[in-house]
Write a protein that holds these residues in place. Structure first.
Motif, PDB file in Angstrom:
ATOM      1  N   UNK A  29       0.800  -1.226   0.000  1.00  0.00           N
ATOM      2  CA  UNK A  29       0.000   0.000   0.000  1.00  0.00           C
ATOM      3  C   UNK A  29       0.830   1.272   0.000  1.00  0.00           C
ATOM      4  N   UNK A  30       2.070   1.204   0.433  1.00  0.00           N
ATOM      5  CA  UNK A  30       2.902   2.403   0.512  1.00  0.00           C
ATOM      6  C   UNK A  30       4.068   2.290  -0.460  1.00  0.00           C
ATOM      7  N   UNK A  31       4.739   3.416  -0.704  1.00  0.00           N
ATOM      8  CA  UNK A  31       5.843   3.448  -1.640  1.00  0.00           C
ATOM      9  C   UNK A  31       7.173   3.706  -0.957  1.00  0.00           C
ATOM     10  N   UNK A  32       8.231   3.524  -1.724  1.00  0.00           N
ATOM     11  CA  UNK A  32       9.584   3.777  -1.218  1.00  0.00           C
ATOM     12  C   UNK A  32      10.428   4.325  -2.351  1.00  0.00           C
ATOM     13  N   UNK A  33      11.139   5.410  -2.099  1.00  0.00           N
ATOM     14  CA  UNK A  33      11.959   6.033  -3.124  1.00  0.00           C
ATOM     15  C   UNK A  33      13.335   5.373  -3.187  1.00  0.00           C
ATOM     16  N   UNK A  34      14.066   5.565  -4.279  1.00  0.00           N
ATOM     17  CA  UNK A  34      15.444   5.064  -4.342  1.00  0.00           C
ATOM     18  C   UNK A  34      16.310   5.627  -3.223  1.00  0.00           C
ATOM     19  N   UNK A  35      16.066   6.890  -2.842  1.00  0.00           N
ATOM     20  CA  UNK A  35      16.855   7.495  -1.769  1.00  0.00           C
ATOM     21  C   UNK A  35      16.566   6.830  -0.432  1.00  0.00           C
ATOM     22  N   UNK A  36      15.298   6.487  -0.172  1.00  0.00           N
ATOM     23  CA  UNK A  36      14.955   5.820   1.082  1.00  0.00           C
ATOM     24  C   UNK A  36      15.592   4.438   1.159  1.00  0.00           C
ATOM     25  N   UNK A  86      29.724   7.010  -1.451  1.00  0.00           N
ATOM     26  CA  UNK A  86      28.319   7.186  -1.072  1.00  0.00           C
ATOM     27  C   UNK A  86      27.558   7.892  -2.186  1.00  0.00           C
ATOM     28  N   UNK A  87      28.167   8.908  -2.771  1.00  0.00           N
ATOM     29  CA  UNK A  87      27.525   9.610  -3.891  1.00  0.00           C
ATOM     30  C   UNK A  87      27.237   8.652  -5.035  1.00  0.00           C
ATOM     31  N   UNK A 130      23.526   7.746  -6.529  1.00  0.00           N
ATOM     32  CA  UNK A 130      23.244   7.988  -7.940  1.00  0.00           C
ATOM     33  C   UNK A 130      22.876   6.694  -8.651  1.00  0.00           C
ATOM     34  N   UNK A 131      23.537   5.596  -8.288  1.00  0.00           N
ATOM     35  CA  UNK A 131      23.235   4.300  -8.896  1.00  0.00           C
ATOM     36  C   UNK A 131      21.806   3.871  -8.605  1.00  0.00           C
ATOM     37  N   UNK A 132      21.301   4.250  -7.413  1.00  0.00           N
ATOM     38  CA  UNK A 132      19.917   3.911  -7.067  1.00  0.00           C
ATOM     39  C   UNK A 132      18.921   4.589  -8.003  1.00  0.00           C
ATOM     40  N   UNK A 133      19.322   5.737  -8.564  1.00  0.00           N
ATOM     41  CA  UNK A 133      18.477   6.465  -9.513  1.00  0.00           C
ATOM     42  C   UNK A 133      18.831   6.121 -10.966  1.00  0.00           C
ATOM     43  N   UNK A 134      19.715   5.163 -11.155  1.00  0.00           N
ATOM     44  CA  UNK A 134      20.063   4.743 -12.507  1.00  0.00           C
ATOM     45  C   UNK A 134      21.106   5.619 -13.169  1.00  0.00           C
ATOM     46  N   UNK A 135      21.805   6.455 -12.382  1.00  0.00           N
ATOM     47  CA  UNK A 135      22.853   7.315 -12.945  1.00  0.00           C
ATOM     48  C   UNK A 135      24.170   6.560 -12.915  1.00  0.00           C
ATOM     49  N   UNK A 136      24.841   6.397 -14.052  1.00  0.00           N
ATOM     50  CA  UNK A 136      26.101   5.630 -14.075  1.00  0.00           C
ATOM     51  C   UNK A 136      27.199   6.344 -13.299  1.00  0.00           C
ATOM     52  N   UNK A 137      28.173   5.561 -12.841  1.00  0.00           N
ATOM     53  CA  UNK A 137      29.296   6.086 -12.095  1.00  0.00           C
ATOM     54  C   UNK A 137      30.128   7.022 -12.959  1.00  0.00           C
ATOM     55  N   UNK A 138      30.530   8.151 -12.380  1.00  0.00           N
ATOM     56  CA  UNK A 138      31.274   9.143 -13.154  1.00  0.00           C
ATOM     57  C   UNK A 138      32.666   8.607 -13.480  1.00  0.00           C
ATOM     58  N   UNK A 150      18.435   3.795   0.183  1.00  0.00           N
ATOM     59  CA  UNK A 150      19.838   4.032   0.503  1.00  0.00           C
ATOM     60  C   UNK A 150      19.959   4.971   1.709  1.00  0.00           C
ATOM     61  N   UNK A 151      19.028   4.855   2.652  1.00  0.00           N
ATOM     62  CA  UNK A 151      19.009   5.824   3.756  1.00  0.00           C
ATOM     63  C   UNK A 151      20.242   5.745   4.633  1.00  0.00           C
ATOM     64  N   UNK A 152      20.824   4.547   4.787  1.00  0.00           N
ATOM     65  CA  UNK A 152      22.031   4.426   5.617  1.00  0.00           C
ATOM     66  C   UNK A 152      23.181   5.189   4.964  1.00  0.00           C
ATOM     67  N   UNK A 153      23.362   4.991   3.649  1.00  0.00           N
ATOM     68  CA  UNK A 153      24.428   5.698   2.946  1.00  0.00           C
ATOM     69  C   UNK A 153      24.202   7.209   2.989  1.00  0.00           C
ATOM     70  N   UNK A 154      22.951   7.621   2.862  1.00  0.00           N
ATOM     71  CA  UNK A 154      22.648   9.050   2.916  1.00  0.00           C
ATOM     72  C   UNK A 154      22.991   9.629   4.287  1.00  0.00           C
ATOM     73  N   UNK A 155      22.624   8.908   5.354  1.00  0.00           N
ATOM     74  CA  UNK A 155      22.905   9.396   6.709  1.00  0.00           C
ATOM     75  C   UNK A 155      24.411   9.508   6.955  1.00  0.00           C
TER      76      UNK A 155
END
Length: 207
Positions: free
Chosen positions: A98-105, A194-195, A199-207, A107-112
Motif C-alpha cells: 500500500x505504501x511506496x519507497x523512493x530510491x533514496x529511502x 556514497x555519492x 546515484x546508482x539507485x536512480x540509474x545514474x552511471x558512475x562518473x 539508501x538511507x544508511x548511505x545518505x545518513x
C-alpha cells in the motif's frame, strides 16, 4: 488521444499551477519520498475540475469498516478523502503493497553517513582546520572559567578572516595539536563512494 477533458485539466490543473509545474513536483515527491498525491476537486456534478498536489508526509492510508480512504494531517486537524478523490502514485515497496519507497529511502544508511561526513567537514572548516586540539594552562581553573576560555577561543575562529590571523593567547594558555581521528582518513573517498551508490539507485552511471 488528442482531445479529452482530462487533457485540459492536466495542462492547467488549477488557477495557480501549470501542468508542467504539477508534474515536476509530483516527480520530485516520488524521487524523494516514493509517493505522490494529487487531490481531485469536483464541481456540483461530481466532475473533476481542478488538481492540487498534496504533501506526502501529511498523507496516510486508513482502513475502516471494509473501506480504504486517505487521511491528511492539516494545521486544523485531520481530513478524510475517499480513494476516488486522490490520484495516488508510488514506487513499489517490497514489504508493503500500500505504501511506496523512493530510491533514496532504499539508501538511507548511505545518505545518513554522507550527511554526517558533510557536517564534520563543515565544523572542521568553521574551526579553521583546528579540530583535534587541547587548550591547557598551568593555572587551576573552575568549570566556568574553562567554558569561558573555550568560548573565547571559538570566537577567535568564528569568521573566515580570523582563520588566517595568528591568535593571541592569554598568558599561560597553550594549544596542543592532538592526533587526528580515523574519521579524518579517507572521508573524501567515502563521500565519493556514497555519492556513487545514491546515484546508482536512480540509474545514474558512475562518473
Amino acid at each position: 488521444i488528442i482531445q479529452h477533458p482530462f487533457l485540459n485539466i492536466w495542462d492547467k490543473p488549477n488557477p495557480l499551477w501549470s501542468g508542467r509545474m504539477l508534474r515536476e513536483l509530483i516527480q520530485s515527491h516520488l524521487d524523494l519520498c516514493g509517493e505522490g498525491y494529487i487531490l481531485k476537486v469536483r464541481n456540483g456534478l461530481g466532475v473533476p475540475t481542478e488538481l492540487w498536489p498534496l504533501i506526502p508526509s501529511d498523507m496516510s492510508i486508513k482502513y475502516d469498516r471494509g473501506e480504504y480512504s486517505f487521511e491528511m494531517q492539516t494545521e486544523n486537524g485531520k481530513s478524510r478523502y475517499p480513494m476516488e478523490d486522490i490520484i495516488y502514485l508510488r514506487y513499489a515497496k517490497a514489504n508493503s503493497p500500500m505504501t511506496g519507497e523512493s530510491p533514496l529511502q532504499a539508501k538511507n544508511i548511505q545518505y545518513d553517513i554522507g550527511y554526517e561526513i558533510d557536517k564534520y567537514h563543515y565544523m572542521l572548516f568553521k574551526r579553521g582546520g583546528f579540530f583535534h586540539y587541547a587548550l591547557s594552562t598551568d593555572q587551576n581553573v573552575t568549570g566556568k572559567q574553562a567554558d569561558d576560555i573555550r568560548e573565547a577561543w571559538a570566537s577567535k575562529l568564528s569568521t573566515l578572516e580570523s582563520k588566517f590571523k595568528p591568535p593571541v593567547l592569554p598568558k599561560g594558555l597553550k594549544v596542543t595539536q592532538l592526533q587526528g581521528s580515523s574519521l579524518d582518513l579517507g572521508t573524501h573517498e567515502t563521500s565519493n563512494d556514497i555519492r556513487d551508490q545514491i546515484l546508482a539507485a536512480y540509474g545514474v552511471p558512475k562518473a
